[in-house]
Design a protein around this motif. Structure first.
Motif, PDB file in Angstrom:
ATOM      1  N   ASP A   1      -5.038 -42.420  30.028  1.00 50.37           N
ATOM      2  CA  ASP A   1      -4.067 -41.481  29.478  1.00 50.37           C
ATOM      3  C   ASP A   1      -3.190 -40.925  30.605  1.00 50.37           C
ATOM      4  OD1 ASP A   1      -2.866 -39.933  27.578  1.00 50.37           O
ATOM      5  OD2 ASP A   1      -4.648 -38.776  27.055  1.00 50.37           O
TER       6      ASP A   1
ATOM      7  N   GLU B   1      -4.302 -40.379  17.163  1.00 50.13           N
ATOM      8  CA  GLU B   1      -4.999 -39.648  18.221  1.00 50.13           C
ATOM      9  C   GLU B   1      -5.457 -38.301  17.685  1.00 50.13           C
ATOM     10  OE1 GLU B   1      -2.890 -39.005  21.938  1.00 50.13           O
ATOM     11  OE2 GLU B   1      -4.624 -37.999  22.831  1.00 50.13           O
TER      12      GLU B   1
ATOM     13  N   ASN C   1      -9.933 -37.866  23.195  1.00 50.64           N
ATOM     14  CA  ASN C   1      -9.774 -37.630  24.633  1.00 50.64           C
ATOM     15  C   ASN C   1     -11.096 -37.226  25.281  1.00 50.64           C
ATOM     16  OD1 ASN C   1      -6.694 -37.674  25.127  1.00 50.64           O
ATOM     17  ND2 ASN C   1      -6.974 -36.485  23.249  1.00 50.64           N
TER      18      ASN C   1
ATOM     19  N   LYS D   1      -1.572 -45.551  28.675  1.00 47.60           N
ATOM     20  CA  LYS D   1      -0.669 -44.655  27.952  1.00 47.60           C
ATOM     21  C   LYS D   1       0.240 -43.986  28.967  1.00 47.60           C
ATOM     22  CE  LYS D   1      -1.682 -42.364  24.301  1.00 47.60           C
ATOM     23  NZ  LYS D   1      -2.234 -41.288  23.461  1.00 47.60           N
TER      24      LYS D   1
ATOM     25  N   GLU E   1      -9.757 -41.917  25.342  1.00 50.82           N
ATOM     26  CA  GLU E   1      -8.659 -41.791  26.302  1.00 50.82           C
ATOM     27  C   GLU E   1      -9.121 -40.985  27.506  1.00 50.82           C
ATOM     28  OE1 GLU E   1      -5.079 -40.305  24.530  1.00 50.82           O
ATOM     29  OE2 GLU E   1      -5.022 -41.891  23.021  1.00 50.82           O
TER      30      GLU E   1
END
Ligand code: C2E
Ligand code: MG
Ligand code: MG
Length: 499
Positions: free
Chosen positions: A395, A275, A333, A416, A365
């Protein structure tokens, strides 16, 4: 869309041409055949010569090129570049005279639905008509531009105060709300508007546009139709305003950097992904955490350039690692505002293609609240990203309230589980129950479940027992710069081979 331009030009030359044609008809009807033929041939000569000269003149070509550079090809309205320049010129004038100016960003509500139900061609025609209607509604001294997609910008070079700006924006919205006829179909259109005033809400074109965009987004979210940037401005102290200015320059000056944190598959302990987490290397404050600057960027319109900068760095890094034999899925993200940006899928596609990175190497995400902010638009952008082959993850799962039926409709592949539940699951019964049900839910929906915030061996073992697919957390590795990550990965591989 040269046709469109010809259509406008035709509107200006049609009247004199009609007069001349009528004169020819009159002479002919009264028996003045020679005179009628003479006027007719003179008219043809002028038209043909005019056309020939125009096509040969290099300055005609030059003007065409300049027009193309500064205008949107679909609506033939000024584009972002020309609009910027006009705002800039207005600011220069307004500074001299001490007057105010307003920048309005206008976004058509549910444009995608029209596009999809009636076809893209009708969508294009509607945008053209909207541009025409906006131009007609405004004064000649005002400017209308198309920023892209269904987003227009308007410059009102002289405005008294906030109330006058709001009244003008509402007048524009009202004009658009009358049905618009496109190819015999009457279309009802609504639009949300955001206003930023010079000098109150910004001192340069970029800031004014960004702030009008933020105001437009809050109008859309609140379904209020129109908002001034003022509301957001009140949240900012002088220190925070300075930080916003620093962030704006920091993004373009390359002060953002990425740290990478691995994701490990529990079935075979392999590192399968990474990530990318943004850090801001502030010249005075040092490394700033995303938890301080991401919310700031989200509320000031800076999240668009920030996300693009992060995507570019992450995709660059993926390409560099791939060239050295490291093939990992890269997660980036996104923020809520990114999902209302219809241009994003296209920009991501271009970044991946330019660097030769396959789409299935990228995962995006999205926090739960990202999807809840504007579900229809979010679903549209998500479907386009999904169709491109990009992986999508929810997320911080567990912190929002995503309704189950809604979750089923989204093209997501991964859940997640938020670190606040994972970290304490070995000693907090409620948290353990939440993680357990998230894993069960993921299984039932055919989704991959990743637990983030794994800090201990005990948590990792419990997750393995519960059937969680992947883990991420300080216990495995903290987020680190690319070179440190690469070293960590090599050492881990080396240790595995030695074992
Ligand atoms: P996130 O996407 O949920 O990222 C995981 C966060 O958990 C990271 O915080 C990471 O450092 C932290 N973390 C990982 N393992 C552990 C652990 O074992 N224990 C604890 N206590 N924390 C752990 P970070 O890097 O501070 O990022 C915070 C949030 O900022 C991210 O949460 C994400 O929502 C946001 N963010 C970061 N980079 C970006 C970006 O480029 N764009 C956007 N829109 N948001 C970003
Ligand atoms: Mg994340
Ligand atoms: Mg998270």
């Amino acid at each position: 869309m040269r046709v469109m331009r010809t259509k406008r030009q035709f509107r200006t030359v049609a009247a004199p041409l009609a007069l001349l044609a009528a004169a020819v008809g009159l002479l002919w009807a009264n028996g003045h055949y020679t005179a009628a033929l003479a006027v007719l041939s003179a008219l043809c000569f002028v038209l043909v010569m005019g056309r020939l000269l125009a096509s040969r003149r290099p300055d005609g070509e030059l003007a065409d090129n300049e027009f193309a550079l500064l205008h949107d090809p679909l609506t033939e309205l000024p584009n972002r570049l020309l609009f910027h320049d006009r705002v800039h010129q207005t600011i220069l004038g307004a500074t001299r005279t001490g007057t105010r100016a307003a920048v309005i960003v206008l976004d058509v509500d549910r444009f995608k639905e029209i596009n999809e139900s009636l076809g893209h061609h009708m969508g294009d025609l509607l945008l053209y008509e909207l541009g025409y209607k906006l131009t007609e509604t405004l004064r000649q001294s005002d400017s209308v531009a198309r920023l892209g997609g269904d987003e227009f910008a308007i410059l009102l070079p002289e405005i008294d105060d906030e109330a006058a700006a709001l009244a003008a924006a509402n007048k524009i919205r009202a004009a658009l709300s009358n049905p618009i006829a496109v190819r015999d179909v009457s279309l009802e259109v609504e639009a949300s508007a955001g206003i930023a005033l010079y000098p109150d809400h910004g001192l340069d074109p970029e800031t004014l546009l960004q702030h009008a965009d933020v105001a437009m987004y809050s109008a859309k979210k609140a379904q209020s139709g129109c908002e001034l940037y003022a509301r957001a401005r009140h949240e900012f102290s002088p220190a925070r305003l300075r930080l916003v200015q620093d962030l704006r320059t920091g993004i373009s000056a390359g002060q953002l950097e990425l740290h990478y944190q691995p994701k490990v598959r529990l079935s075979d302990n392999r590192v399968v992904g990474v990530e990318a987490l943004a850090r801001w290397n502030h010249p005075e404050h040092g490394l700033v955490s995303p938890e301080s600057f991401i919310p700031l960027a989200e509320r000031t319109g800076l999240i668009r350039p920030l996300t693009l900068a992060v995507l570019e760095m992450a995709i660059d890094q993926t390409a560099a690692w791939r060239s050295r034999g490291i093939q990992l899925a890269m997660s980036v993200n996104l923020s809520p505002r990114n999902l209302t940006d219809h241009e994003l899928p296209h920009q991501i596609k271009r970044l991946l293609e330019e660097r030769g990175v396959p789409t299935n190497s990228l995962e995006l995400e999205l926090r739960e609240d990202t999807i809840n902010a504007d579900p229809k638009r979010a679903r549209d952008v998500l479907s386009r990203l999904d169709a491109m082959g990009i992986w999508l993850a929810i997320d911080d799962f567990g912190t929002g309230r995503t309704a189950l039926p809604y979750l089923q409709q989204l093209p997501v592949t991964t859940l997640k589980v938020d670190r606040s539940f994972v970290g304490s699951m070995t000693h907090e019964g409620d948290d353990a129950a939440l993680v357990r049900s998230a894993i069960a839910l993921g299984r039932n929906l055919g989704l991959r479940v990743v637990a983030e915030g794994v800090e201990t061996d005990a948590v990792m073992n419990l997750l393995r027992q519960l059937g969680c697919d992947q883990v991420q957390g300080f216990y495995v590795c903290r987020p680190v710069p690319a070179s440190d990550f690469e070293r960590w990965l090599r050492e881990r591989e080396y240790a595995e081979q030695a074992a």
